[in-house]
Write a protein that holds these residues in place. Sequence first.
Motif, PDB file in Angstrom:
ATOM      1  N   MET A   1     -29.356 -11.427 -50.711  1.00  0.00           N
ATOM      2  CA  MET A   1     -28.985  -9.999 -49.580  1.00  0.00           C
ATOM      3  C   MET A   1     -30.265  -9.152 -49.326  1.00  0.00           C
ATOM      4  O   MET A   1     -30.187  -8.770 -48.205  1.00  0.00           O
ATOM      5  CB  MET A   1     -27.752  -9.223 -50.435  1.00  0.00           C
ATOM      6  N   LYS A   2     -30.822  -9.095 -50.402  1.00  0.00           N
ATOM      7  CA  LYS A   2     -32.190  -8.141 -50.259  1.00  0.00           C
ATOM      8  C   LYS A   2     -33.150  -8.929 -49.107  1.00  0.00           C
ATOM      9  O   LYS A   2     -33.710  -7.860 -48.346  1.00  0.00           O
ATOM     10  CB  LYS A   2     -32.935  -8.027 -51.536  1.00  0.00           C
TER      11      LYS A   2
ATOM     12  N   PRO B   1     -23.177   1.467 -54.671  1.00  0.00           N
ATOM     13  CA  PRO B   1     -24.417   0.890 -53.956  1.00  0.00           C
ATOM     14  C   PRO B   1     -24.171   0.184 -52.514  1.00  0.00           C
ATOM     15  O   PRO B   1     -24.890  -0.040 -51.930  1.00  0.00           O
ATOM     16  CB  PRO B   1     -24.708  -0.326 -54.817  1.00  0.00           C
ATOM     17  N   LEU B   2     -22.776   0.128 -52.179  1.00  0.00           N
ATOM     18  CA  LEU B   2     -22.613  -0.823 -50.983  1.00  0.00           C
ATOM     19  C   LEU B   2     -22.439   0.002 -49.806  1.00  0.00           C
ATOM     20  O   LEU B   2     -21.892   1.147 -49.806  1.00  0.00           O
ATOM     21  CB  LEU B   2     -21.137  -1.675 -51.255  1.00  0.00           C
ATOM     22  N   VAL B   3     -22.838  -0.496 -48.535  1.00  0.00           N
ATOM     23  CA  VAL B   3     -22.587   0.156 -47.340  1.00  0.00           C
ATOM     24  C   VAL B   3     -22.113  -0.965 -46.451  1.00  0.00           C
ATOM     25  O   VAL B   3     -23.030  -2.291 -46.145  1.00  0.00           O
ATOM     26  CB  VAL B   3     -23.642   0.613 -46.816  1.00  0.00           C
ATOM     27  N   GLU B   4     -20.912  -1.048 -45.761  1.00  0.00           N
ATOM     28  CA  GLU B   4     -20.669  -2.144 -44.885  1.00  0.00           C
ATOM     29  C   GLU B   4     -21.151  -1.571 -43.441  1.00  0.00           C
ATOM     30  O   GLU B   4     -20.766  -0.421 -42.929  1.00  0.00           O
ATOM     31  CB  GLU B   4     -19.014  -2.212 -44.804  1.00  0.00           C
ATOM     32  N   VAL B   5     -21.898  -2.554 -43.009  1.00  0.00           N
ATOM     33  CA  VAL B   5     -22.336  -2.097 -41.754  1.00  0.00           C
ATOM     34  C   VAL B   5     -21.479  -2.983 -40.539  1.00  0.00           C
ATOM     35  O   VAL B   5     -21.419  -4.262 -40.551  1.00  0.00           O
ATOM     36  CB  VAL B   5     -23.839  -2.415 -41.297  1.00  0.00           C
ATOM     37  N   ILE B   6     -20.465  -2.330 -39.670  1.00  0.00           N
ATOM     38  CA  ILE B   6     -19.710  -2.873 -39.033  1.00  0.00           C
ATOM     39  C   ILE B   6     -20.024  -3.057 -37.680  1.00  0.00           C
ATOM     40  O   ILE B   6     -20.461  -2.242 -36.933  1.00  0.00           O
ATOM     41  CB  ILE B   6     -18.358  -2.247 -39.081  1.00  0.00           C
ATOM     42  N   ARG B   7     -19.829  -4.614 -37.147  1.00  0.00           N
ATOM     43  CA  ARG B   7     -20.443  -4.884 -35.904  1.00  0.00           C
ATOM     44  C   ARG B   7     -19.300  -4.751 -35.094  1.00  0.00           C
ATOM     45  O   ARG B   7     -18.421  -5.765 -35.046  1.00  0.00           O
ATOM     46  CB  ARG B   7     -21.125  -6.404 -35.913  1.00  0.00           C
TER      47      ARG B   7
ATOM     48  N   TYR C   1     -31.242   2.209 -42.259  1.00  0.00           N
ATOM     49  CA  TYR C   1     -31.041   3.612 -42.709  1.00  0.00           C
ATOM     50  C   TYR C   1     -30.376   3.482 -44.078  1.00  0.00           C
ATOM     51  O   TYR C   1     -30.630   4.033 -45.008  1.00  0.00           O
ATOM     52  CB  TYR C   1     -30.162   4.312 -41.861  1.00  0.00           C
ATOM     53  N   ALA C   2     -29.589   2.494 -43.909  1.00  0.00           N
ATOM     54  CA  ALA C   2     -28.674   2.183 -45.441  1.00  0.00           C
ATOM     55  C   ALA C   2     -29.694   1.702 -46.635  1.00  0.00           C
ATOM     56  O   ALA C   2     -29.576   2.416 -47.598  1.00  0.00           O
ATOM     57  CB  ALA C   2     -27.663   1.222 -45.159  1.00  0.00           C
ATOM     58  N   ALA C   3     -30.642   0.894 -46.075  1.00  0.00           N
ATOM     59  CA  ALA C   3     -31.868   0.417 -47.252  1.00  0.00           C
ATOM     60  C   ALA C   3     -32.639   1.653 -47.650  1.00  0.00           C
ATOM     61  O   ALA C   3     -32.844   1.717 -48.554  1.00  0.00           O
ATOM     62  CB  ALA C   3     -32.261  -0.668 -46.683  1.00  0.00           C
ATOM     63  N   ALA C   4     -33.157   2.462 -46.474  1.00  0.00           N
ATOM     64  CA  ALA C   4     -33.713   3.624 -46.866  1.00  0.00           C
ATOM     65  C   ALA C   4     -33.039   4.389 -47.764  1.00  0.00           C
ATOM     66  O   ALA C   4     -33.666   5.097 -48.548  1.00  0.00           O
ATOM     67  CB  ALA C   4     -34.184   4.236 -45.590  1.00  0.00           C
ATOM     68  N   MET C   5     -31.750   4.473 -47.590  1.00  0.00           N
ATOM     69  CA  MET C   5     -31.214   5.339 -48.749  1.00  0.00           C
ATOM     70  C   MET C   5     -30.859   4.707 -50.149  1.00  0.00           C
ATOM     71  O   MET C   5     -29.987   5.073 -51.022  1.00  0.00           O
ATOM     72  CB  MET C   5     -29.784   5.634 -48.161  1.00  0.00           C
ATOM     73  N   GLY C   6     -31.362   3.302 -50.344  1.00  0.00           N
ATOM     74  CA  GLY C   6     -31.361   2.746 -51.431  1.00  0.00           C
ATOM     75  C   GLY C   6     -29.977   1.951 -51.739  1.00  0.00           C
ATOM     76  O   GLY C   6     -29.669   1.662 -52.647  1.00  0.00           O
ATOM     77  N   LYS C   7     -29.384   1.848 -50.532  1.00  0.00           N
ATOM     78  CA  LYS C   7     -28.147   1.089 -50.723  1.00  0.00           C
ATOM     79  C   LYS C   7     -27.967  -0.527 -50.298  1.00  0.00           C
ATOM     80  O   LYS C   7     -29.068  -0.839 -49.679  1.00  0.00           O
ATOM     81  CB  LYS C   7     -27.009   1.599 -49.551  1.00  0.00           C
ATOM     82  N   LEU C   8     -27.072  -1.101 -50.802  1.00  0.00           N
ATOM     83  CA  LEU C   8     -27.074  -2.825 -50.366  1.00  0.00           C
ATOM     84  C   LEU C   8     -26.017  -2.623 -48.916  1.00  0.00           C
ATOM     85  O   LEU C   8     -25.121  -2.699 -49.027  1.00  0.00           O
ATOM     86  CB  LEU C   8     -26.436  -3.449 -51.281  1.00  0.00           C
ATOM     87  N   PRO C   9     -26.803  -3.072 -47.919  1.00  0.00           N
ATOM     88  CA  PRO C   9     -26.296  -3.409 -46.740  1.00  0.00           C
ATOM     89  C   PRO C   9     -25.700  -4.380 -46.454  1.00  0.00           C
ATOM     90  O   PRO C   9     -26.384  -5.655 -46.578  1.00  0.00           O
ATOM     91  CB  PRO C   9     -26.982  -2.721 -45.665  1.00  0.00           C
TER      92      PRO C   9
END
Length: 710
Positions: free
Chosen positions: A296-297, A456-462, A477-485
């Motif tokens: 994922m990373k 830790p999760l952020v769902e980025v919805i297309r 943006y999600a990764a910059a916030m330390g989240k797992l997109p």
Amino acid sequence: MYSGKAVRLNALENGITELVLDLNGSSVNKLNQQTLMELEAVVERLHQPSNAVTGLLIRSAKPAFVVGADVTEFTGKFQQSDSELLTWVQSVHSLFCSIENLPFPTVSMINGLALGGGFELALCTDYRVMADSAKVGFPEVNLGICPGWGGTVRLSRLISIDTALTWLVTGKPQAANTALQLGVVDRIAPLETCRDSAISLLNDAGSNYQEKRLHKRAPVVKNTSWDNDFSAFVDSYSSKLDPNYPAATEIINTVKSHVSLPFEQALDTEAQAFVRLAKGDAAQALVGLFINEQQMKKAAKHWLKQAKPVAKGAVLGAGIMGGGVAYQSAVSGVPIVMKDIREDALTLGCDTAAHLLDKLVKKGRLAVQDKQHILDSITPTLHYEGFRDVDVVVEAVVENAQVKTSVLADVEAYIAPDAVLASNTSTISIDWLAQGLKRPEQFCGMHFFNPVHLMPLVEVIRGRHTNDQTITRTVAYAAAMGKLPIVVNDCPGFLVNRVLFPYFNGFNRLLAQGVDFERIDRVMEAFGWPMGPAYLADVIGLDTMVHADQVLQKGFPDRMTHDGEPVIEALLASGALGQKNGRGFYEYESGAGGGRNKTASSTVRHIINERLQASDEVSDEEIVDRLMIPLCTESIRCLEDGIVTSAAEVDMGLIAGLGFPRFRGGALRYVDSIGLQAFAKKIEKYHQHGALYHVTDGLRKRIESGSTYY
Ligand code: NAD
């Protein structure tokens, strides 16, 4: 002297030789098969007297010393038979012993991280010099295994038993100062002078190193003081031991049994423990999870490479979620404008951020002077000034489709033409929200979880119209916030809620059959969930639960509707909102020490009794199956429908977004561990409970072709 793909040997002055670890094509050194093979060849060469070597320095050409074994190789290794696995571990033991027994002094220069196998390698040398910024440790326990290349043996003979066990069972990397104080390393130095310091140790070693070796390998005498230290550790740690994660217990027992044995026997004892753990379900799941996480990373990095960085964000709504997003953005170094329509909401949003920052200061993780700087990077506002130069706007106003469409259309007029607009909606279709927009291609979902700073999760919805730049920027943006997109395609409930609500549907059916909710909670917590479904519903909020459930019923009427009014709806109608107003399946009261006491609500029992459709005997195993089957089957459907592209994304989404038990590795790993055929049989057994208990076509095909999800 030698130059391979992972290891080089260089002759330095005075017969001193340098073994440089430098794995080709990798940003870090890992002890993979290639490296181990080359180390073996090099060590054999070093043992030859004709080389006239007087001392060996082991160092890394990368920023880290060695980050450990290559975990991606574990999957194949752990499938081997017990005896094959044991033979492999023992072959590394003999390599490491061969390093330990070189006929001249040896030193490791730990320039950066030395973890797991890397730390074990460093423990084989006579001396260790560590950069003051470096860290050492044994994170194996997080993978459900123990150090297998002599780590438990060498460390427990080097330092006190309670400290060794603390290092081994917490898995935490340790700072240079601590390592020096305990005598784990001989010197610490600034990175620039580490190499000189290591070489001077070799030059001055004389024959002292031989004594060190004897001492290092000698069995520990288990006297009263040892016993006291051991018991003190076990007493302090026993409440943290969890049978679902057997590695910590195995480590404690293994060290206890080998610490006073002769060195070689101790290594054998450790090797056997390693094999036992490696062959267990928890290790298989946790190693799989580690690999998923890396995958994922890597995927996020791929998106990041293409993305324009986010220099400034904005959030609409300063409520629970909006305030959380503002805090997370600011604390991660991205300034943010926070807009609400109520002054009091803005004040609350800022106060919450200040409170969270105070906590960091208290824990020593943030300097006091940085707190104000972070707070200043949140700009509260009632208007749209300051929106012209934002890169991403996260809409987090109330979950009402009309309000959201009007707010989104408003803000679109104030932002730069290339800015991204994202909605934190939990349920409303992204395509539906995009309808009123002028630039639907620059719109997507950005679904955070509550509480934002912890989840830790952020769902980025297309959505149907969302373009790639919008996705890459939102992921960035999600990764910059330390989240797992995780990028998911639009559908009702997206990934996480789409999978969660079938589980609650199963819960409701059990309630209607007279199964007690406290018992269900107990059974599911024993299965590994951090909280059972009744408690989870209270935490989410019964109003939110009902709303989301209705969206999913509408989205998937073929399987997600209920037989009669669900208990949660009736409970909500009685005025219960869950933890929000202290009334839900449980009643909540403030307890001593700021905690909350919960007791089962008698109102719920009354509501349930009124709705009883049956009163059947149900076993604990059936409770688990009746809840897990709908969840796992819906996970399978998400994969089949292309909501996500891999089993790893499904499983990571459930672990990071829902708290799915880590030691089970996620829904699809769980299905794999049961066996697809056996899982299908379970589904068929419960088919009378509705369409959620139905074998999908994709699952049938996998069974026919003999494939699994991993
Ligand atoms: P909330 O009620 O705490 O906050 C909503 C805020 O939006 C309020 O402060 C309100 O004043 C403000 N608001 C209303 N209209 C506005 C407008 N026109 N412009 C600016 N601000 C406006 O709600 P919440 O729990 O933070 O939820 C916000 C969104 O996040 C919802 O879409 C919800 O579904 C989603 N979400 C919530 C959770 C959760 O657990 N609370 C989790 C994930 C996603």
